[in-house]
Write an enzyme that holds these catalytic residues in place. Sequence first.
Site, PDB file in Angstrom:
ATOM      1  N   HIS A   1       0.885  -1.346  -0.063  1.00  0.00           N
ATOM      2  CA  HIS A   1       0.101   0.074  -0.033  1.00  0.00           C
ATOM      3  C   HIS A   1       0.847   1.218   0.007  1.00  0.00           C
ATOM      4  CE1 HIS A   1      -3.961  -1.792   0.877  1.00  0.00           C
ATOM      5  NE2 HIS A   1      -3.319  -2.901   0.993  1.00  0.00           N
TER       6      HIS A   1
ATOM      7  N   ASP B   1       3.252   9.548  -0.347  1.00  0.00           N
ATOM      8  CA  ASP B   1       2.156   9.004  -0.099  1.00  0.00           C
ATOM      9  C   ASP B   1       1.953   7.871  -1.213  1.00  0.00           C
ATOM     10  OD1 ASP B   1      -0.141   8.025   1.344  1.00  0.00           O
ATOM     11  OD2 ASP B   1      -0.819  10.091   1.965  1.00  0.00           O
TER      12      ASP B   1
END
Length: 486
Positions: free
Chosen positions: A162, A370
């Site tokens: 992720h 991110d």
Amino acid sequence: MRQSSLVVIANRLPLDDSAAPDGACEWRRSPGGLASALHAILEQTPATWVGWAGGVGPAPALPDIGSLRLRPVSLTEDELRGYYEGFANSTLWPLYHDAVQQPTFDRGWWETYRTVNQRFAEAAAEVAEPGAAVWVQDYHLQLVPGMLRELRPDLLIGFFMHVPFPPPELYMQLPRRVELLRGMLGADLVGFQREQAAHNVAQLAKKLLGAVNADNTITFDGRTVRTGAFPVSIDVTEMQALATRPDVVSQSKQLRHNLGQPKRVLLSVDRLDWTKGIEHRLTAYSELLRDGFVKVRDTVMVQVAVPSRERVESYRDLRDRIEGEVGRINGEFGRVGEPAIHYLNQPFGRSQLAALYQTADVMVVTPLRDGMNLVAKEFVAAREDGSGALVLSEFAGAAAELSQAFLVNPHDVDGLKETLLRAMEADSSDLTARMTAMRRHITEHDIIAWARAYLSALDHTGRLADRLPRTAPPSRRRPPRQRSAR
Ligand code: ADP
Ligand code: F6P
């Protein structure tokens, strides 16, 4: 022990551990991307989720949630420190996020990380039917695919990262780089948010393992591993429905009223993490106030920063710095009853978040790095009328998909100030065109599409993907409570 044909392993179980002792358990939305994403698809899919229930000591007995079984994995206090706070969140997390914070290489943590990964692998091996598919999630469990393959060669093993996967020059700093790479490549399919990450892994496999690479495949030790990009998404239908619910619409109006009916509301929603660029953002906003480009009387900024990993020193330090800076900005620029920044260090329920997204004129999402950033997608999903501006960091995975946002390099404070002003002053037809395009994209690429794409790449027969709901099921919407070991 009942077995499943689909097993998901993630560090955390998506439930509120404080609800567990009396046997009553509930879905809670953890303020984190992984739980948000997986919760939407697994609630109605027959599967077992292996994960940590939070806290330390023996794992609680947990009831099933619908058709989803929960298999808790326990952690001791030492393991919590060495595995979760240590190797996962003080070594891998900073290194994988461009080393925006110096990674700590503590030799003592490695053994604990390995031991805990082995425990997760054994738990999954126990609950997986013969020939089952096991889907391992994220950097906490990077050794699990290889361990599982040793334990259960019959399984179909998937891994999804992720967070970003760093370029070779950064990854090469890792003292245990070979074991970690081998562990991850124990999977049949390794998925990332961005194609660049798959490319980084292929280069490293060639360099460290002598692998041969071709078209998203890595071959070494007589096995071929597939890789690919599968950008994660959100439950668009849920956020859209929430944001247009009459009580949420009136909550949003009330929020604007409570904020003093300003001309413009700027909103940021982050876990309180140093990857999120909160300090750079505060500097930019404070300079706009100082130079008179923004007036407290007509513009307010709301910063939601939910507590995260609070036992880790660098997170506590960050919180102190941010709270000091918010205090300084409010002291210097605020007026009685009119703070420059409304700072909220608390978790919110989904409907409260939807109301906040509705209230914002400019959503400011400016992480330094991110993997994806689901907050940006949630904001877009919440704006059914096409209004609102999204200022988005080029260094969030979401920027590759939401290219109509006001993209910005968050390290460049002058550029950030200029982009904030452009977003604040953009005319409504420009904003609507941008928002409409972004909404079209996320509607087509929602969380179900993500899971379907990954699972059909893992299992070409399509049997795994067929188990997914056609649309995300309505979720239980109780406000989340604070957990013990954030
Ligand atoms: P990360 O995975 O790094 O936490 P993301 O932006 O991808 O970052 O995901 C954050 C998730 O956490 C989103 O689904 C968001 O709605 C949720 N979240 C963020 N802040 C809060 C909060 N204060 N309360 C509850 N949920 C939150
Ligand atoms: O998205 C990265 C991630 O580590 C997820 O695995 C997790 O859902 C989220 O950030 C929150 O982190 P934590 O589980 O440490 O609270």
